[in-house]
Design an enzyme around this catalytic site. Structure first.
Site, PDB file in Angstrom:
ATOM      1  N   ALA A 135       0.721  -1.361   0.148  1.00 27.44           N
ATOM      2  CA  ALA A 135       0.172   0.154  -0.159  1.00 27.44           C
ATOM      3  C   ALA A 135       0.997   1.297  -0.140  1.00 27.44           C
ATOM      4  O   ALA A 135       2.088   1.256   0.301  1.00 27.44           O
ATOM      5  CB  ALA A 135      -0.780  -0.096   1.270  1.00 27.44           C
ATOM      6  N   GLY A 163       0.655  -4.872   0.973  1.00 20.27           N
ATOM      7  CA  GLY A 163      -0.524  -5.011   0.288  1.00 20.27           C
ATOM      8  C   GLY A 163      -0.286  -5.941  -1.246  1.00 20.27           C
ATOM      9  O   GLY A 163      -1.155  -6.228  -1.836  1.00 20.27           O
ATOM     10  N   GLU A 188      -0.613  -9.522  -0.299  1.00 15.20           N
ATOM     11  CA  GLU A 188      -2.152  -9.529   0.192  1.00 15.20           C
ATOM     12  C   GLU A 188      -2.826  -9.710  -1.099  1.00 15.20           C
ATOM     13  O   GLU A 188      -3.818 -10.335  -0.948  1.00 15.20           O
ATOM     14  CB  GLU A 188      -2.448  -8.269   1.022  1.00 15.20           C
ATOM     15  N   GLU A 248       4.707  -4.529   7.652  1.00 19.81           N
ATOM     16  CA  GLU A 248       3.874  -3.565   8.454  1.00 19.81           C
ATOM     17  C   GLU A 248       4.379  -3.144   9.690  1.00 19.81           C
ATOM     18  O   GLU A 248       4.328  -2.051   9.944  1.00 19.81           O
ATOM     19  CB  GLU A 248       2.325  -4.137   8.394  1.00 19.81           C
TER      20      GLU A 248
END
Ligand code: CAA
Length: 258
Positions: A63, A108, A111, A131
């Protein structure tokens, strides 16, 4: 679209996340465009999807950290929901999605790959959930899908210690099905998508739904999910053609998705 390209080759659609200057990091714009791209796919004519990243270095590097850096608690939660909604759309998309992971698949990126049905990668791929090193948890499903895919113990090691894994280890863990060179990756993804696209589309879609829905259910309910989907394939043109071809000892004359 600024960040997503979509190409259709026969029955196979290729979605490319195209923000190479930021290693294809997922900002709100990328997530919105991916959502719109999925909504626009013609399910009459498309039988399998490939998801990849632009460039030779990165699939998706996570992200967008710049965008997230100033979010409030409520905005952080909303950003997580935005990603989760798109990834869940991908995971439950009626047709199979193959992630062709061509480099970094961090945060992300890992993910979104895990939201696809099948993952294959290039030999320079790197998977991880870094993260906690940024002061946050994984936010687009990483705590849930990684534990389900590779088991809680290894997922916890990767997440708590930001322990990234290279392509070969990802294969050993079952996180990817196969490792290719960078040049071989997309052709391999297309070959696999082509094999899927040759089979009866209604049956393939029913298999995806049966596996996904069944995994979330106790076995007694899961088996009923399969029974219903199994039954739903009968009386279709493609079931009649598939079985007819077998009984008449001839090749299937192309499934029609009917
Ligand atoms: N967000 C925003 N920008 C990113 C980015 C990200 N996740 N990853 C890379 N970029 C940008 C860099 O800022 C850099 O931009 P500039 O050229 O403008 O400075 C550009 O992409 C190239 O990156 P690097 O110079 O860092 O390239 P590198 O080869 O030296 O390193 C890397 C590559 C190891 C992937 C490194 O970029 C990196 O660590 N990126 C962040 C990875 C990460 O932590 N991802 C998780 C994000 S959090 C998350 O995803 C939360 C969630 O679950 C929803």
């Amino acid at each position: 679209m600024d960040f997503i390209t979509y190409e259709q080759e026969g029955f196979v659609g290729v979605i490319t996340i195209n923000r190479p200057k930021a290693l294809n990091a997922l900002n709100s714009g990328v997530l919105d465009e991916l959502n719109s791209c999925l909504d626009a796919i013609d399910l009459e004519t498309t039988r399998a999807l490939i998801l990849t990243g632009a460039g030779e270095k990165s699939f998706v590097a996570g992200a967008d950290i710049a965008e997230m850096s100033t979010l409030t608690k409520a905005e952080g939660e909303a950003f997580g929901k935005k990603g989760n909604d798109v990834f869940r759309k991908l995971e439950t998309f009626p047709i199979p999605v193959i992630a062709a992971v061509n480099g970094f698949a961090l945060g992300g990126g890992c993910e979104i790959a895990m939201s696809c049905d099948i993952r294959i990668c290039s030999d320079n791929a790197l998977f991880g959930q870094p993260e906690v090193g940024l002061g946050i948890t994984p936010g687009f499903g990483g705590t849930q899908r990684l534990a389900r895919l590779i088991g809680a113990g290894k997922a916890k090691e990767m997440i708590y210690a930001c322990a990234n894994v290279k392509a070969d280890e990802a294969k050993a863990l079952g996180l990817v099905n196969a490792v290719y060179t960078q040049e071989e990756l997309l052709p391999a993804a297309k070959k696999l998508a082509g094999k899927i696209a040759k089979n009866a589309p209604i049956a393939v879609r029913a298999c995806k739904k049966a596996i996904n829905d069944g995994l979330d259910a106790p076995m007694d309910e899961a088996i009923v999910i399969e029974e219903k989907l199994f039954g739903s394939c009968f009386e279709t043109e493609d079931q009649r053609e598939g079985m007819g071809a077998f009984l008449e000892k001839r090749k299937v004359e192309g499934f029609k998705n009917r």
